[in-house]
Design a protein around this motif. Sequence first.
Motif, PDB file in Angstrom:
ATOM      1  N   ARG A   1      44.163  43.848  39.197  1.00 42.35           N
ATOM      2  CA  ARG A   1      43.510  42.967  38.118  1.00 42.35           C
ATOM      3  C   ARG A   1      44.266  42.279  37.183  1.00 42.35           C
ATOM      4  O   ARG A   1      45.167  42.979  36.928  1.00 42.35           O
TER       5      ARG A   1
ATOM      6  N   TYR B   1      41.659  39.973  41.328  1.00 38.92           N
ATOM      7  CA  TYR B   1      40.555  39.568  40.638  1.00 38.92           C
ATOM      8  C   TYR B   1      40.887  39.264  39.338  1.00 38.92           C
ATOM      9  O   TYR B   1      41.857  40.139  38.499  1.00 38.92           O
TER      10      TYR B   1
ATOM     11  N   CYS C   1      39.775  39.346  35.224  1.00 37.51           N
ATOM     12  CA  CYS C   1      38.668  39.471  34.209  1.00 37.51           C
ATOM     13  C   CYS C   1      38.808  39.126  32.861  1.00 37.51           C
ATOM     14  O   CYS C   1      39.552  39.367  32.186  1.00 37.51           O
TER      15      CYS C   1
ATOM     16  N   VAL D   1      34.233  37.347  35.678  1.00 34.73           N
ATOM     17  CA  VAL D   1      34.990  37.680  36.839  1.00 34.73           C
ATOM     18  C   VAL D   1      35.296  36.545  37.775  1.00 34.73           C
ATOM     19  O   VAL D   1      34.390  36.011  38.366  1.00 34.73           O
TER      20      VAL D   1
ATOM     21  N   TYR E   1      37.100  36.100  41.614  1.00 37.86           N
ATOM     22  CA  TYR E   1      37.685  36.724  42.506  1.00 37.86           C
ATOM     23  C   TYR E   1      38.783  35.898  43.350  1.00 37.86           C
ATOM     24  O   TYR E   1      38.674  34.494  43.577  1.00 37.86           O
ATOM     25  N   ASP E   2      39.851  36.398  43.758  1.00 37.81           N
ATOM     26  CA  ASP E   2      40.866  35.692  44.659  1.00 37.81           C
ATOM     27  C   ASP E   2      41.244  36.623  45.481  1.00 37.81           C
ATOM     28  O   ASP E   2      42.228  37.232  45.765  1.00 37.81           O
ATOM     29  N   ARG E   3      40.261  36.883  46.352  1.00 35.33           N
ATOM     30  CA  ARG E   3      40.599  38.193  47.461  1.00 35.33           C
ATOM     31  C   ARG E   3      40.393  37.576  49.031  1.00 35.33           C
ATOM     32  O   ARG E   3      40.356  38.482  49.754  1.00 35.33           O
TER      33      ARG E   3
END
Length: 342
Positions: free
Chosen positions: A13, A89, A91, A102, A104-106
């Motif tokens: 995070r 991710y 935040c 949020v 995401y970079d997943r």
Amino acid sequence: MERIITFGEIMMRLNPEGYLRFVQADRFEASYAGGEANVAVSLANYGLDAAFVSKVPEHEIGQCAVNALRHFGVDTKFMLRGGPRLGVYYCEKGASQRASKVIYDRAGSSIALAKKDEFDWNKIFEGVTWFHWTGITPALGGDLPEICLEACKAAKERGITVSCDLNYRKKLWTRAEAGECMAKLVPFVDVCIANEEDAKDVFGIEAEGTDIDSGKLNHDGYISVARQIAKRFGCKKVAITLRSSHSAFDNDWAGMLYDSASDEAKFSTTYHVHIVDRVGGGDSFGGGLIYSLITGKDDQKAIDFAVAASCLKHSVEHDFNMMSVAEVEALAAGNASGRVQR
């Protein structure tokens, strides 16, 4: 001691300092988080034997994620090593009427690319009494829907209690995709956890007379939602978190636990929460509920503990809930003054 397995993704995070917006930030704070990992940390903090199952890259950043869990006593021996990357991710904490955000970079993370034959559920479930996962895990795609199904079947064959937080994430899959997949998985679930939106988004079940945007909640409507989930999928208990959002800072927070055998629902106290960090609030509720049910609390005490635990989590920076059983039980018993403890 009761042993719990949680299964899912752990991510890094990254958040701007304080309440800075993404576009203002020239540095980011790093921590580690993930729905099921957050639950494992709560349970370990409560003194239970909690293990987290996942896959992380075999380099120093992957090890950082493992170390973050080990720091709180979570068993990581079934965490696989390999694959290209750890999911990330970002935040941005909201303030006043500005919502949290949020990003995401997943995509292509190690766990998202994991294969079915990598997980030996016979070995993983040795001595286990409870298995927890969330709807986020199959939403990552690849083999994960089938891996979750295999895990649920293996757990049920061994008489292990299975819990699931529906946790619908529109940035990961569509409502139609979620509904089709989760309809195959939830029949294996004994304890289903949802919030005021999940049941509608995933299964088209909604509480009558409730408007989540205005903050109007109807208790009878939520009993109906829980009853429908239990009847459709055979869940023994359904827990629903009830959040009324007045601003990014100020929420009313409560919960309900429905028991299908007795067709009765228990509601918690409603807390007026001034938020430090709300991300992970639902996971802390799940951890509190699992702890309560494993340790034999009746339904009223179980929902009171779960909601008190998640109320306190809203006062803690980052995703992990750092509260002890004694602190949660004090709040559940009515000590909500926030006075200095000397």
